[in-house]
Design an enzyme around this catalytic site. Structure first.
Site, PDB file in Angstrom:
ATOM      1  N   ASP A 155       2.707   5.357  -6.972  1.00  0.00           N
ATOM      2  CA  ASP A 155       3.997   5.267  -6.268  1.00  0.00           C
ATOM      3  C   ASP A 155       5.196   5.151  -7.184  1.00  0.00           C
ATOM      4  O   ASP A 155       6.334   5.237  -6.730  1.00  0.00           O
ATOM      5  CB  ASP A 155       3.962   4.038  -5.334  1.00  0.00           C
ATOM      6  CG  ASP A 155       2.914   4.212  -4.258  1.00  0.00           C
ATOM      7  OD1 ASP A 155       1.995   3.386  -4.173  1.00  0.00           O
ATOM      8  OD2 ASP A 155       2.989   5.230  -3.537  1.00  0.00           O
TER       9      ASP A 155
ATOM     10  N   HIS B 106       0.853  -1.204   0.000  1.00  0.00           N
ATOM     11  CA  HIS B 106       0.000   0.000   0.000  1.00  0.00           C
ATOM     12  C   HIS B 106       0.883   1.246   0.000  1.00  0.00           C
ATOM     13  O   HIS B 106       1.634   1.464  -0.938  1.00  0.00           O
ATOM     14  CB  HIS B 106      -0.934  -0.063   1.220  1.00  0.00           C
ATOM     15  CG  HIS B 106      -2.003   0.974   1.287  1.00  0.00           C
ATOM     16  ND1 HIS B 106      -2.380   1.769   0.239  1.00  0.00           N
ATOM     17  CD2 HIS B 106      -2.819   1.320   2.319  1.00  0.00           C
ATOM     18  CE1 HIS B 106      -3.372   2.569   0.621  1.00  0.00           C
ATOM     19  NE2 HIS B 106      -3.662   2.314   1.868  1.00  0.00           N
TER      20      HIS B 106
ATOM     21  N   HIS C 124      -2.466  -2.524  -9.507  1.00  0.00           N
ATOM     22  CA  HIS C 124      -3.413  -1.854  -8.601  1.00  0.00           C
ATOM     23  C   HIS C 124      -4.662  -2.727  -8.462  1.00  0.00           C
ATOM     24  O   HIS C 124      -5.052  -3.417  -9.399  1.00  0.00           O
ATOM     25  CB  HIS C 124      -3.813  -0.489  -9.177  1.00  0.00           C
ATOM     26  CG  HIS C 124      -4.378   0.427  -8.149  1.00  0.00           C
ATOM     27  ND1 HIS C 124      -5.701   0.386  -7.782  1.00  0.00           N
ATOM     28  CD2 HIS C 124      -3.789   1.375  -7.381  1.00  0.00           C
ATOM     29  CE1 HIS C 124      -5.918   1.300  -6.852  1.00  0.00           C
ATOM     30  NE2 HIS C 124      -4.772   1.910  -6.584  1.00  0.00           N
TER      31      HIS C 124
HETATM   32  C1  SDX Z   1      -1.457   2.016  -3.444  1.00  0.00           C
HETATM   33  O1  SDX Z   1      -6.226   0.789  -3.139  1.00  0.00           O
HETATM   34  C2  SDX Z   1      -5.687   1.925  -3.418  1.00  0.00           C
HETATM   35  O2  SDX Z   1      -6.337   2.814  -3.920  1.00  0.00           O
HETATM   36  C3  SDX Z   1      -4.244   2.080  -3.032  1.00  0.00           C
HETATM   37  C4  SDX Z   1      -3.565   3.369  -3.478  1.00  0.00           C
HETATM   38  C5  SDX Z   1      -4.101   4.577  -2.768  1.00  0.00           C
HETATM   39  O3  SDX Z   1      -3.978   5.674  -3.318  1.00  0.00           O
HETATM   40  O4  SDX Z   1      -4.562   4.415  -1.610  1.00  0.00           O
HETATM   41  O5  SDX Z   1      -3.726   3.536  -4.879  1.00  0.00           O
HETATM   42  C6  SDX Z   1      -2.065   3.333  -3.186  1.00  0.00           C
HETATM   43  O6  SDX Z   1      -1.402   1.224  -2.566  1.00  0.00           O
HETATM   44  C7  SDX Z   1      -0.989   1.690  -4.840  1.00  0.00           C
HETATM   45  C8  SDX Z   1      -0.410   0.259  -4.934  1.00  0.00           C
HETATM   46  C9  SDX Z   1       1.026   0.321  -4.388  1.00  0.00           C
HETATM   47  N1  SDX Z   1       1.592  -1.057  -4.321  1.00  0.00           N
HETATM   48  C10 SDX Z   1       2.548  -1.444  -5.137  1.00  0.00           C
HETATM   49  O7  SDX Z   1       2.973  -0.791  -6.086  1.00  0.00           O
HETATM   50  C11 SDX Z   1       3.121  -2.821  -4.788  1.00  0.00           C
HETATM   51  C12 SDX Z   1       3.263  -3.621  -6.084  1.00  0.00           C
HETATM   52  N2  SDX Z   1       1.922  -3.919  -6.604  1.00  0.00           N
HETATM   53  C13 SDX Z   1       1.355  -5.106  -6.156  1.00  0.00           C
HETATM   54  O8  SDX Z   1       1.774  -5.744  -5.013  1.00  0.00           O
HETATM   55  C14 SDX Z   1      -0.072  -5.326  -6.581  1.00  0.00           C
HETATM   56  O9  SDX Z   1      -0.236  -4.859  -7.861  1.00  0.00           O
HETATM   57  C15 SDX Z   1      -1.162  -4.747  -5.697  1.00  0.00           C
HETATM   58  C16 SDX Z   1      -0.977  -5.158  -4.282  1.00  0.00           C
HETATM   59  C17 SDX Z   1      -1.184  -3.251  -5.803  1.00  0.00           C
HETATM   60  C18 SDX Z   1      -2.440  -5.334  -6.212  1.00  0.00           C
HETATM   61  O10 SDX Z   1      -2.283  -6.710  -6.035  1.00  0.00           O
HETATM   62  P1  SDX Z   1      -3.379  -7.728  -6.518  1.00  0.00           P
HETATM   63  O11 SDX Z   1      -4.729  -7.249  -6.115  1.00  0.00           O
HETATM   64  O12 SDX Z   1      -3.008  -9.115  -6.177  1.00  0.00           O
HETATM   65  O13 SDX Z   1      -3.277  -7.523  -8.078  1.00  0.00           O
HETATM   66  P2  SDX Z   1      -4.069  -8.352  -9.083  1.00  0.00           P
HETATM   67  O14 SDX Z   1      -5.082  -9.229  -8.449  1.00  0.00           O
HETATM   68  O15 SDX Z   1      -4.558  -7.378 -10.094  1.00  0.00           O
HETATM   69  O16 SDX Z   1      -2.941  -9.319  -9.732  1.00  0.00           O
HETATM   70  C19 SDX Z   1      -3.244  -9.925 -10.934  1.00  0.00           C
HETATM   71  C20 SDX Z   1      -2.000 -10.654 -11.363  1.00  0.00           C
HETATM   72  C21 SDX Z   1      -1.469 -11.663 -10.357  1.00  0.00           C
HETATM   73  O17 SDX Z   1      -0.810 -12.646 -11.092  1.00  0.00           O
HETATM   74  P3  SDX Z   1      -1.644 -14.005 -11.523  1.00  0.00           P
HETATM   75  O18 SDX Z   1      -2.072 -14.664 -10.227  1.00  0.00           O
HETATM   76  O19 SDX Z   1      -2.817 -13.549 -12.363  1.00  0.00           O
HETATM   77  O20 SDX Z   1      -0.640 -14.844 -12.307  1.00  0.00           O
HETATM   78  O21 SDX Z   1      -0.908  -9.707 -11.568  1.00  0.00           O
HETATM   79  C22 SDX Z   1       0.160 -10.062 -10.728  1.00  0.00           C
HETATM   80  C23 SDX Z   1      -0.404 -10.895  -9.609  1.00  0.00           C
HETATM   81  O22 SDX Z   1       0.594 -11.746  -9.088  1.00  0.00           O
HETATM   82  N3  SDX Z   1       0.744  -8.800 -10.237  1.00  0.00           N
HETATM   83  C24 SDX Z   1       2.007  -8.461 -10.370  1.00  0.00           C
HETATM   84  C25 SDX Z   1       2.108  -7.164  -9.821  1.00  0.00           C
HETATM   85  N4  SDX Z   1       0.912  -6.773  -9.381  1.00  0.00           N
HETATM   86  C26 SDX Z   1       0.067  -7.789  -9.643  1.00  0.00           C
HETATM   87  N5  SDX Z   1       3.079  -9.106 -10.890  1.00  0.00           N
HETATM   88  C27 SDX Z   1       4.257  -8.448 -10.845  1.00  0.00           C
HETATM   89  N6  SDX Z   1       4.423  -7.178 -10.337  1.00  0.00           N
HETATM   90  C28 SDX Z   1       3.373  -6.533  -9.830  1.00  0.00           C
HETATM   91  N7  SDX Z   1       3.550  -5.322  -9.330  1.00  0.00           N
END
Ligand code: SDX
Length: 388
Positions: A328, A229, A270
């Site tokens: 971010d 987050h 996201h």
């Molecule tokens: C913020 O909610 C908000 O509004 C938050 C925020 C705010 O203003 O409050 O916007 C701020 O928190 C932004 C997010 C910051 N976090 C990061 O940048 C950390 C890296 N990102 C991830 O950890 C991830 O993308 C999340 C946590 C943000 C979302 O994770 P999810 O919900 O698991 O993502 P998803 O379900 O869409 O994933 C789909 C696929 C998965 O792979 P498969 O199971 O389909 O094979 O995409 C993959 C995930 O493993 N994936 C990634 C990835 N993010 C998702 N693979 C590699 N790198 C990534 N960053």
């Protein structure tokens, strides 16, 4: 059901389903605050005006804006007891741990203003939190580097004041770059609110118990700290430093795609956006401007970030999963260029998000609400007798 627990109607009707503050269309990459698109606010408004908009639902006229700025300016100082509290932390304490503590401590200092049914108490708590967050953040930073805390100066704007309290020293007159102050202001604005994200949902759930606003905001800061987050901006810089050279980008892209590797590309993806996070586009523009103004447009980390973004956006793993840069991805590079240490990045996010948390807390307790009470899908042992 949402993963490990189902929401019962009671929970959905209290803590997180209805709101008129912020609208996100994740597929279209749209973010509106009280109906105004984030890019238009970033281009034409400023952080305190956006705080007013989030809290009150409408943009202020000139008189209301001036009065709001005056009220915030008058509350930027913090009780001297806060300095005593700071002495209790080791200099190398993570600033987020300190900020959680100092924000919660405001509930102790303002123990006579915690009646959430009193509109004046609620209004004053909102002003105090917005006004004092920069002072608390800067005091935390100064304490970590062994420098004296700088008092806020009422002659400076909100963001100038923050940079002055962060980097000014008693021996010198204030000297804040207008370009950096403007960039700081837009960064705060871009973080101001984001609908029902994890930390805002935490604030709403805490608020649904009737807890006071200082305690609720402290709980939001705690939830924001995680690298999934708000901690992602710090994690992006750590990742770019670990990549170290453009020649290693492909290696890290491969790691991010490897199912067996927990590494994820920080600043990408996201829960809601399946398109560009509109804030990342504004952030990239500020990045260009700040680095050019500082004459560091060839900053190696920025060049790695631009190349990393280009490669990822052309890679089918990221395209299939609709993974785009989020708020971010570039913020950390700008903060680093401004001179803010990585450990303070999530504190900046918390500072910026304060008006959003307060607006959501206010919205929830201003209508009939029940305590939030998530339910679960029980998967444990069936009823059994104790062996006697
Ligand atoms: C913020 O909610 C908000 O509004 C938050 C925020 C705010 O203003 O409050 O916007 C701020 O928190 C932004 C997010 C910051 N976090 C990061 O940048 C950390 C890296 N990102 C991830 O950890 C991830 O993308 C999340 C946590 C943000 C979302 O994770 P999810 O919900 O698991 O993502 P998803 O379900 O869409 O994933 C789909 C696929 C998965 O792979 P498969 O199971 O389909 O094979 O995409 C993959 C995930 O493993 N994936 C990634 C990835 N993010 C998702 N693979 C590699 N790198 C990534 N960053």
């Amino acid at each position: 059901s949402q993963g490990v627990f189902t929401y019962d109607p009671g929970f959905m009707s209290t803590a997180s389903t209805e709101s008129s503050i912020t609208y996100i269309d994740g597929d279209a990459g749209v973010l509106l605050h009280r109906g105004y698109p984030i890019d238009q606010l970033a281009d034409n408004s400023d952080y305190l005006e956006t705080c007013y908009l989030l809290l009150n639902g409408e943009l202020p006229d000139d008189a209301a804006k001036a009065a709001f700025i005056e009220e915030v300016t008058r509350h930027t100082m913090v009780d001297a007891q806060i300095a005593q509290l700071l002495n209790g932390f080791q200099r190398n304490s993570h600033p987020m741990a300190v900020l959680i503590s100092l924000t919660g401590a405001l509930a102790a200092l303002y123990h006579d203003g915690l009646d959430i049914d009193d509109a004046e108490h609620r209004k004053l708590a909102a002003i105090r939190l917005i006004a004092k967050m920069p002072t608390l953040a800067a005091m935390t930073y100064k304490n970590s580097i062994g420098q004296p805390a700088m008092s806020p100066l009422n002659t400076l704007s909100y963001s100038e004041n923050f940079l002055h309290m962060m980097f000014g020293v008693p021996a010198e007159a204030p000297n804040v770059s207008p370009v950096l102050a403007k960039a700081m202001d837009v960064i705060f604005l871009l973080h101001a609110d984001h609908e029902q994200n994890a930390s805002t949902s935490t604030v709403r759930l805490a608020g649904s118990t009737g807890a006071n606003p200082y305690a609720c905001i402290a709980s939001g800061i705690a939830a924001l700290w995680g690298p999934a987050h708000g901690g992602a901006n710090e994690a992006v810089l750590n990742m770019l430093n670990e990549i170290g050279d453009e020649s290693r980008i492909e290696e890290f892209i491969a790691k991010a795609k490897d199912k067996d590797d927990p590494f994820r590309l920080m600043g990408f993806g996201h829960r809601v956006y399946k398109n560009f996070d509109p804030r990342s586009k504004v952030m990239r523009k500020i990045c260009d401007e700040v680095l050019a103004d500082l004459g560091v447009e060839n900053d190696p980390l920025f060049k790695i970030a631009r190349r990393l973004e280009k490669i990822a956006l052309e890679d089918e793993y990221f395209i299939e999963r609709k993974l785009y840069p989020n708020v971010d991805f570039y913020s950390g590079i700008i903060l680093k260029a401004i001179g803010i240490p990585t450990s303070m990045f999530t504190v900046i996010f918390a500072l910026g998000r304060t008006p959003g948390w307060i607006a959501h807390w206010n919205e929830m307790i201003s209508s009939a609400y029940k305590i939030g009470r998530p339910r679960q899908l029980y998967k444990g042992a069936a009823k059994r007798d104790y062996p006697v």
